[in-house]
Enzyme design. Structure first.
Site, mmCIF file in Angstrom:
data_model
loop_
_atom_site.group_PDB
_atom_site.id
_atom_site.type_symbol
_atom_site.label_atom_id
_atom_site.label_comp_id
_atom_site.label_asym_id
_atom_site.label_seq_id
_atom_site.Cartn_x
_atom_site.Cartn_y
_atom_site.Cartn_z
ATOM 1 C CG HIS A 65 -1.979 -1.171 1.303
ATOM 2 N ND1 HIS A 65 -2.873 -1.384 0.227
ATOM 3 C CD2 HIS A 65 -2.376 -2.276 2.066
ATOM 4 C CE1 HIS A 65 -3.526 -2.367 0.466
ATOM 5 N NE2 HIS A 65 -3.338 -2.931 1.689
ATOM 6 C CG ASP A 108 -2.711 -8.611 0.837
ATOM 7 O OD1 ASP A 108 -2.123 -9.054 2.062
ATOM 8 O OD2 ASP A 108 -3.691 -7.875 1.081
ATOM 9 C CG HIS A 120 -6.382 -5.470 1.869
ATOM 10 N ND1 HIS A 120 -6.049 -6.291 2.786
ATOM 11 C CD2 HIS A 120 -7.514 -5.183 2.192
ATOM 12 C CE1 HIS A 120 -6.455 -6.649 3.662
ATOM 13 N NE2 HIS A 120 -7.688 -5.776 3.538
HETATM 14 ZN ZN LIG Z 1 -4.107 -7.439 2.735
#
Ligand SMILES: [Zn+2]
Length: 270
Positions: A104, A136, A138
């Site tokens: 991120h 992942d 996300h």
């Molecule tokens: Zn994640």
């Protein structure tokens, strides 16, 4: 696969934070008892970090000049070692068992438990034609932002939408996104992964870099996918079936009771 691991990744902790040392410890213990070989990383150098991040971002992390529930202030030695572990994994084609995660973090921003973008740093440092596979749960918004429009890297991600960070709804240029609805079953997940691997196969990369998260697990507290222990072994086999030199770094995965066996199962597939 060789396991790249530093005990530094167990040293920092914010009580109640899901990104906790026990995640790495559980995987460490499971891989140790399964007989995997471990090697130690060196911390990343500032010049490595600057391949991806701005000088300002480096200074912000160095002076812990930030606040937030997601990214509590920590000593820079931890994110430097985590980036270093991923660099080492890229050199030995190993698995970086490490924290904090990275996908991120973008050039100028830390967010979502991430300080430096470990996989982006390792990929830039290698300088090879690389496919990044991000599995992942996300979307790796930081990794996508770093490589969007790059001519020597593709980014391929499977992730749940809607879910933090609410990006990756469609593909853009060299970034191929495969959003999945909450409650996607394992069969559909693996079929989607097959399509994603076709994209990678036809790109003919010299290197495959995997952002691995175990938060696609059926009992993960932060998301709603339905992968099983057995599913991770299948994923390992499918990824290694590409026959491309591969390294892996740990991103998320928050079920500390089961994460050790999930990771063992994934590496078993290789
Ligand atoms: Zn994640």
């Amino acid at each position: 696969m060789l396991i790249v691991y530093s005990p530094l990744s167990l040293e920092y902790d914010t009580p109640g934070h899901p990104e906790c040392p026990d995640r790495v410890k559980q995987i460490h213990d499971a891989l140790k008892s399964a007989g995997y070989r471990f090697v130690s990383p060196e911390p990343a150098k500032k010049e490595d970090i600057l391949l991806v991040h701005s000088e300002e971002h480096y200074e912000t992390v160095k002076h812990a000049d930030y606040a937030g529930i997601e990214t509590p202030p920590i000593d820079i030695k931890y994110p430097l070692m985590s980036a270093g572990a991923t660099i080492k994994a890229s050199e030995v084609l190993g698995f970086a068992l490490t924290r904090p995660p990275g996908h991120h973090a973008s050039r100028e921003m830390l967010e979502g438990f991430c300080y430096f973008n470990n996989i982006a740093i390792a990929v830039r440092r290698l300088g090879k034609r690389t496919a990044i596979l991000d599995i992942d749960v996300h979307h790796g918004n930081g990794t996508q932002a770093i490589f969007l429009g790059a001519d020597d890297v593709i980014y391929v991600s499977l992730h749940q939408v809607p879910l933090y960070p609410m990006t990756g709804l469609k593909s853009e240029q060299n970034c191929h996104n495969f959003p999945l609805l909450p409650d996607t079953d394992e069969k559909t997940y693996l079929k989607t992964l097959e399509k994603a691997l076709e994209v990678i196969g036809s790109y003919k990369p010299e290197m495959l870099a995997v952002s691995m998260g175990f938060d696609t697990y059926a009992k993960d507290p932060l998301a709603g996918q339905h992968l099983t222990e057995n599913g991770y072994e299948k994923i390992g086999r499918m990824v290694s079936g590409l026959n491309v030199p591969t390294f892996v770094t740990l991103e998320g995965g928050y079920n500390v009771n089961d994460i050790g066996k999930l990771c063992s199962s994934f590496l078993e597939g290789f």
